[in-house]
Design an enzyme around this catalytic site. Structure first.
Site, PDB file in Angstrom:
ATOM      1  N   GLU A   5       0.910  -1.382   0.145  1.00 46.55           N
ATOM      2  CA  GLU A   5       0.095  -0.004   0.041  1.00 46.55           C
ATOM      3  C   GLU A   5       1.067   1.356  -0.060  1.00 46.55           C
ATOM      4  O   GLU A   5       0.436   2.300  -0.042  1.00 46.55           O
ATOM      5  CB  GLU A   5      -0.988  -0.039   1.194  1.00 46.55           C
ATOM      6  CG  GLU A   5      -2.056  -0.999   1.493  1.00 46.55           C
ATOM      7  CD  GLU A   5      -2.925  -0.913   2.596  1.00 46.55           C
ATOM      8  OE1 GLU A   5      -2.695   0.174   3.365  1.00 46.55           O
ATOM      9  OE2 GLU A   5      -3.711  -1.911   2.983  1.00 46.55           O
ATOM     10  N   GLY A   6       2.018   1.316   0.138  1.00 45.31           N
ATOM     11  CA  GLY A   6       3.090   2.240   0.276  1.00 45.31           C
ATOM     12  C   GLY A   6       3.235   2.566   1.698  1.00 45.31           C
ATOM     13  O   GLY A   6       3.714   3.696   2.152  1.00 45.31           O
TER      14      GLY A   6
END
Length: 341
Positions: free
Chosen positions: A309-310
């Site tokens: 997701e970062g």
């Protein structure tokens, strides 16, 4: 080139691209180092915070770099390789998680808010998974370029730093396949549990990747073609975003194993294409540490994260901000009236 929208017209252009892209400014970096050495602290005592400030100075072209605008992009895609049973979750989860991102309910939303980043999510044809790479190429060159250029177009040229992340059921298999194809070695070294594969699931992943690599063996050494043969739309979009950021001299923070493996084809085309990229963290996914070593990237953090997701990149943004606060806000010996040794 920094004032022009970045667009790639052929995968083969990746090989010659470094010569046409901006480089870091060595004079700004040297001036930043001189400032670090004049601040009220023993030289080098802030460790990697000093190196991070110097890195940012080089890409911002000033000895006093600041982050006024941090952009975070999460790209989402679906994968035909899921037909081989490599993931315990249905591909519907990709779209469901995209909706969760958009509603603000995921970890990346909280971490971006906490560390001051503007988050956007780009869903890439989720109703049309890529091809099964054990049966043929995952994407055509045209599909790959389209995804890369969508990634490039999502980059805000006014950003001071770019955080990249991904979402896609099955993409830990894609990541391991790209890493093995670009860097070689035993496939099992690159394969990890992803979203929770058991021992049987790991064996299935290894078998699927080995079959995929065998099918595309003729592409060995052709990193751009391997991106199309084995990658996904979100991996291609990440590559496009990295290149667009480089064209605009925007430093990039890469996330975990999947995000880093996404840019392995860029490294395979030319390691210089990733000179403006930081590794935000080292994931608990076993292949990530090997991948960072192969790329010569030292992670900012090691927090045993493996979410994607970062999330690890967003957390590293807080460290980067702290580095610049010290760099810009501390007094020099002269300003503070402190005697130097």
């Amino acid at each position: 080139m920094s004032n022009m929208p970045f667009e790639l017209s052929a995968l083969a252009d990746l090989i010659s691209l470094p010569a046409r892209l901006p480089q870091g400014d060595p004079q700004a970096a040297e001036a930043a180092r001189a400032r670090q050495n004049a601040l009220t602290k023993p030289p080098g005592s802030l460790g990697r915070l000093e190196a991070l400030a110097t890195f940012m100075a080089a890409w911002h072209g000033t000895d006093r770099p600041v982050i006024n605008k941090a952009q975070a992009l999460v790209f989402a895609g679906n994968h035909g390789i899921c037909a081989q049973g490599v993931n315990p979750y249905p591909q519907d989860v990709t779209a469901q998680m995209v909706a969760n991102f958009e509603a603000g309910g995921a970890a990346i939303n909280q971490l971006c808010r906490a560390n001051g980043a503007d988050l956007s999510v780009v869903a890439l044809d989720l109703d049309r998974p890529t091809g099964d790479f054990t049966e043929g190429p995952a994407m055509s060159e045209a599909e790959t370029l389209a995804a890369m250029n969508r990634g490039a177009a999502a980059v805000d040229p006014g950003a001071d730093v770019l955080i990249l992340g991904e979402m896609g059921i099955g993409n830990s298999t894609i990541a391991a396949a790209l890493a093995a194809a670009i860097f070689g070695g035993d496939v099992a070294r690159w394969v990890g549990p992803g979203t929770g594969a058991d021992a049987e699931g790991l064996k299935r992943k290894v078998d699927v990747i080995e079959r995929g690599l065998a099918r595309h063996d003729g592409l060995k050494g052709n990193a751009p073609a391997l991106l199309a043969a084995l990658g996904g739309r979100e991996q291609a979009a990440i590559c496009g975003a990295v290149l667009a950021a480089r064209a605009a001299c925007i430093p990039v923070i890469l996330d975990g194993f999947i995000c880093t493996a996404a840019v392995a084809p860029l490294h395979g085309a030319s390691p210089a294409l990733l000179d403006h990229c930081l590794a935000g963290h080292v994931s608990a996914e076993p292949g990530h540490r090997l991948l960072l070593e192969a790329m010569g990237k030292e992670p900012v953090l090691s927090f045993d994260m493996r979410l994607g997701e970062g999330s690890g990149a967003a957390l590293a943004l807080g460290i980067l901000r702290a580095a610049l606060e010290c760099h810009n806000g501390m007094a020099t010996f002269g300003e503070a009236g402190v005697s130097e040794a």
